[in-house]
Scaffold this motif. Structure first.
Motif, PDB file in Angstrom:
ATOM      1  N   THR A  88      24.559 -16.906 -19.237  1.00  0.00           N
ATOM      2  CA  THR A  88      23.614 -16.081 -18.108  1.00  0.00           C
ATOM      3  C   THR A  88      21.976 -16.460 -18.251  1.00  0.00           C
ATOM      4  O   THR A  88      21.737 -16.845 -19.371  1.00  0.00           O
TER       5      THR A  88
ATOM      6  N   ALA B 172      27.388  -6.602  -7.717  1.00  0.00           N
ATOM      7  CA  ALA B 172      27.616  -7.347  -8.985  1.00  0.00           C
ATOM      8  C   ALA B 172      28.985  -8.021  -8.617  1.00  0.00           C
ATOM      9  O   ALA B 172      30.122  -7.110  -8.411  1.00  0.00           O
TER      10      ALA B 172
ATOM     11  N   SER C  36      24.942 -10.692 -10.498  1.00  0.00           N
ATOM     12  CA  SER C  36      24.571  -9.473 -10.525  1.00  0.00           C
ATOM     13  C   SER C  36      23.235  -9.237 -10.216  1.00  0.00           C
ATOM     14  O   SER C  36      22.301 -10.035 -10.544  1.00  0.00           O
TER      15      SER C  36
ATOM     16  N   TRP D 152      25.643 -15.981 -13.770  1.00  0.00           N
ATOM     17  CA  TRP D 152      26.710 -16.047 -14.906  1.00  0.00           C
ATOM     18  C   TRP D 152      27.417 -17.104 -14.585  1.00  0.00           C
ATOM     19  O   TRP D 152      28.097 -17.147 -13.459  1.00  0.00           O
TER      20      TRP D 152
ATOM     21  N   SER E 178      29.447  -7.973 -24.584  1.00  0.00           N
ATOM     22  CA  SER E 178      28.172  -8.714 -23.661  1.00  0.00           C
ATOM     23  C   SER E 178      27.080  -7.632 -24.014  1.00  0.00           C
ATOM     24  O   SER E 178      26.174  -8.104 -23.561  1.00  0.00           O
TER      25      SER E 178
ATOM     26  N   ASN F 146      18.684 -14.635 -16.319  1.00  0.00           N
ATOM     27  CA  ASN F 146      18.256 -13.396 -15.848  1.00  0.00           C
ATOM     28  C   ASN F 146      16.746 -13.751 -15.131  1.00  0.00           C
ATOM     29  O   ASN F 146      16.017 -14.173 -16.062  1.00  0.00           O
TER      30      ASN F 146
ATOM     31  N   GLY G 180      24.022  -9.262 -22.087  1.00  0.00           N
ATOM     32  CA  GLY G 180      23.785  -8.320 -21.145  1.00  0.00           C
ATOM     33  C   GLY G 180      22.481  -7.470 -21.579  1.00  0.00           C
ATOM     34  O   GLY G 180      21.877  -6.773 -20.690  1.00  0.00           O
TER      35      GLY G 180
ATOM     36  N   VAL H  95      32.311 -17.633 -16.929  1.00  0.00           N
ATOM     37  CA  VAL H  95      32.777 -16.296 -17.364  1.00  0.00           C
ATOM     38  C   VAL H  95      33.754 -15.954 -17.990  1.00  0.00           C
ATOM     39  O   VAL H  95      34.829 -16.787 -17.748  1.00  0.00           O
TER      40      VAL H  95
ATOM     41  N   GLN I 257      27.284  -6.625 -16.107  1.00  0.00           N
ATOM     42  CA  GLN I 257      27.978  -7.698 -16.783  1.00  0.00           C
ATOM     43  C   GLN I 257      29.260  -7.640 -17.327  1.00  0.00           C
ATOM     44  O   GLN I 257      29.445  -7.033 -18.580  1.00  0.00           O
TER      45      GLN I 257
END
Length: 780
Positions: free
Chosen positions: A568, A647, A621, A593, A115, A570, A166, A596, A107
């Motif tokens: 984000t 990424a 990513s 993400w 991040s 995950n 992140g 950005v 990230q």
């Protein structure tokens, strides 16, 4: 501004050119005292606080790497640059000195906001405001006398809030021992190939003042950091030499079995005589890829600058924590005051304003003599944090339910300033403050900027875990309300524009305010295959705060008034545990993400293009991380950790010159670290040890820079390093030696295609050349 990456400065120069024309289980698989039996190995739990409560690492349903204090000390891993290689998915945008950006799971697009959050115990050290340039103002504390470092990979917004989108780096300090007095000390030196020999010392003492009730622990250190970069232009050697000094004091009181109070204070100062970059063969003209070999100019680390600059960073905090057993639950209150400041000085004389035309050459003619153009930049933040949380306790309430709730408040003062000046090249102490008359600007210097901002946050959070036999389901959420306000002042000059009609001394003074609120969540089921092996999955969201735009005219003339938070999500599945002599931790993840944050170009309805923090599309990513450790017998450990990641941008971002499919900056597609440690008992009181570490950092791309005079997102070559170590311990006294970068690799950790001597070369930060470190330490 991050001059080593030179984004904001590069954008200004473009405008000026128009004017002028480890493994996580077993704490990375090594301990000062290895388990002596298979049964002891099987019960050797690693306890972490990733979930804001103490848990066995195998019980945490997310990716966590714990590097023990013993491993940090034995391998001489004194700061983030040293231990990052042990953490899967952890990479650095390292520009030398105090300038380092932390990147977890890819990230990074080069925006100003952090991040990855950093903490020490319960203290949030990193700046939450993007206006402080918090992405590179990283408190890089010395690791001496730590219990461990925990690195949480993936969004941690639910429990740790903003900027942990992140992940999180958390230093866990050793608590004062209420019973046993003790001390330790270490002295040594480090000698760098073709550089300096520098000396260092560290010490810690623990004193129970009232047995079982009151104790104090204090650690201190002074470390000379050897230089290895020369400046042939000024005839100086080892200009990047520096030092790190500081310490911690912690007082622990336990008046009753149900109440403990701990007060901790820490201070650290880092100072470097130069930026820490070297000249490399390259070209500031895009398309001249054949000339970019990344070889050192002259074959040795050197940097020809007329103004040496240098930088310093100071971090300090005081924290009070109260832990109180209130019967039905545990109540924790944490209060802290943090101050982090960084000053950097740069010579921008070699910055390009046209192909192979530098700033120094362009302005030198106006002054009638050769000049240097120093830039002094300050990034400061001071923050007050208060957190109160209530947690369930074992043995109280239903056994199938674990919970915690809390509130968090943070108030942060931010200062960001830049001051451009002119000095004589023949006499660097002589400052030239006024330029001849320039139409539209007048007789001015280069100008400057100052941003004074406040960041005010209130959050409420909670999580709950339901247990059904071997299956658990953890749910978490956090609601955050943020207000930012302040004023930005642009002082008149060539870089900042003409004075205003209202005040001829001010180019523009702009108040600003922004408000936002955010909800983050986490859903994490876990299945305990055995008491030592678990499978888990996790869906979690994270975010980085938005903020106001601090440029004259924001909100008018087509310029946005603010930039939005980026977000984000995950998705992760993993397994961790151990089977006999094998410990493992493997995770597959994907992070989407959106919005950005980038440092990109904004074109108003009239006037020149401006370069500000803005939002720029989507990125993704995805990859795999692993950490394996094998202990075939009690004294031998072999570990392998690494990651493979893709990424990339998922949409075009014209403001930074990015296209869908472009690699995100400073994210290696593949990394790998292999370590081996062997302890050799010679007699009852004598033990020898041998160790080696091999690290590989794959090819990656540099920064996005939407500037025609700088290379955009260039590919940087892969590199690897070897470290060797050996030592002997006799009755608590240890003599050891560590050889770092045995092959003398010149791997590039940060790069810019211009700013080299006369604008004809590039600049890079490189891995420190081969060095030998010798230490004598003892425990008492």
């Amino acid at each position: 501004m991050k001059i080593a990456g030179s984004k904001r400065l590069a954008m200004r120069l473009v405008g000026l050119s128009a004017l002028l024309s480890g493994t996580s289980l077993w704490a990375v698989a090594a301990h000062a005292e290895a388990p002596t039996t298979t049964e002891e190995l099987a019960t050797n739990e690693i306890v972490v606080t990733a979930s804001r409560r103490e848990q066995s690492l195998v019980e945490v349903p997310s990716a966590v790497t714990a590097v023990s204090g013993d491993v940090l000390n034995e391998r001489g891993l004194t700061d983030i640059r040293d231990f990052a290689a042990l953490v899967p998915g952890f990479s650095l945008d390292d520009r030398g000195g105090t300038d380092v950006r932390l990147i977890l799971r890819g990230q990074n697009t080069g925006g100003a906001g952090a991040s990855v959050a950093t903490m020490m115990d319960d203290v949030v050290l990193s700046s939450t405001s993007a206006l402080s340039n918090g992405s590179t103002v990283t408190p890089n504390f010395e690791t001496y006398d730590l219990e461990r470092v925990e690195v949480l990979r993936g969004p941690q917004g639910t429990l740790y809030g903003a900027t942990a989108q992140g992940g999180l780096v958390k230093y866990v300090t050793k608590k004062p021992d209420l019973v046993k007095a003790g001390a330790a000390a270490e002295v040594g030196f480090e000698s760098v190939n073709q550089g300096e020999t520098a000396f260092n010392g560290r010490a810690v003492v623990n004193i129970p003042l009232i047995t079982d009730k009151l104790a104090i622990r204090a650690a201190g250190y002074y470390i000379d950091l050897p230089g290895y970069i020369d400046n042939p232009l000024l005839g100086l050697k080892d200009v990047n030499r520096g030092n790190r000094r500081g310490g911690r004091v912690s007082l622990l009181a336990k008046p009753t079995d149900r109440l403990s109070i701990r007060v901790t204070g820490a201070y650290q100062s880092e100072e470097y005589g130069a930026e820490g970059v070297v000249e490399v063969v390259g070209s500031p003209v895009p398309g001249s890829e054949t000339s970019r070999s990344f070889d050192l100019v002259g074959g040795t680390p050197s940097d020809r600058k007329g103004f040496q600059g240098g930088n310093r960073a100071r971090s300090r905090f005081i924290n009070g924590v109260i832990d109180w057993d209130v019967g039905f639950a545990d109540l924790t209150s944490s209060t802290s005051l943090v101050k982090v400041s960084r000053r950097q000085g740069f010579d921008i004389s070699n910055g390009p304003v046209a192909p192979f035309v530098t700033l120094g050459a362009a302005f030198g003619g106006l002054f009638g003599e050769p000049i240097t153009l120093p830039l002094v930049q300050d990034n400061d933040h001071q923050k007050f944090n208060q957190e109160v949380r209530l947690s369930s306790k074992k043995g109280v309430g239903p056994s199938w339910l674990t919970w915690q709730v809390g509130v968090f408040h943070s108030y942060e003062d931010v200062l960001f300033s830049q001051d451009f000046v002119v000095r004589s090249a023949a006499d660097a102490s002589r400052e030239l403050t006024v330029l001849p008359f320039i139409p539209g600007i007048g007789g001015l210097g280069l100008g400057g900027q100052r941003t004074d901002a406040n960041y005010n946050e209130w959050s409420g959070f909670g999580d709950v875990t339901f247990k059904f036999g071997r299956f658990e389901l953890s749910l978490g959420g956090r609601y955050t309300d943020i207000r930012q306000d302040g004023v930005v002042t642009n002082f008149p000059g060539v870089f900042t524009g003409p004075p205003s009609a209202a005040d001829p001394t001010i180019a523009g003074s702009v108040p600003f305010v922004s408000k936002e609120n955010k909800f983050t969540y986490s859903v994490a089921p876990r299945f305990a295959v055995t008491d030592r092996i678990s499978l888990y999955s996790r869906i979690a969201s994270g975010y980085r705060p938005g903020g106001p735009l601090t440029v004259p005219g924001a909100g008018t003339n087509g310029i946005p008034r603010s930039f939005r938070p980026d977000n984000t999500v995950n998705y992760e599945v993993g397994t961790k545990g151990d089977i006999g002599p094998l410990a493992f931790d493997v995770a597959l993840y994907r992070i989407d993400w959106t919005d950005v944050q980038v440092l990109g170009a904004v074109t108003p309805q009239s006037g020149p293009t401006l370069f500000v923090t803005t939002n720029g599309g989507r990125a993704r990513s995805q990859g795999i991380e692993w950490a394996l450790a094998l202990r075939p017998e009690k004294n031998l450990t072999i570990a392998w950790s690494g990651n493979a990641v893709d990424a990339t941008l998922r949409s075009d971002v014209p403001g930074i010159g990015g296209s869908a499919g472009d690699n995100l900056p400073y994210v290696p597609r593949f990394t790998s670290t292999v370590t081996g440690d062997y302890r050799i008992p010679l007699t009852g009181s004598v033990t020898a040890n041998l160790g080696a570490t091999w690290s590989y950092v794959g090819g990656r791309n540099g920064d996005f820079i939407a500037a025609p005079l700088l290379s955009n997102n260039p590919h940087l070559p892969a590199y690897s390093t070897w470290d060797l170590r050996a030592g002997i311990e006799v009755s608590g006294i240890t003599l050891d030696a560590i050889v770092r970068n045995v092959s003398n690799s010149r791997g590039i950790t940060g790069y810019r295609s211009a700013f080299g001597f006369n604008g004809t070369t590039g600049q890079a930060a490189i891995v420190q050349p081969r060095s030998v470190q010798v230490r004598l330490s003892g425990r008492f």
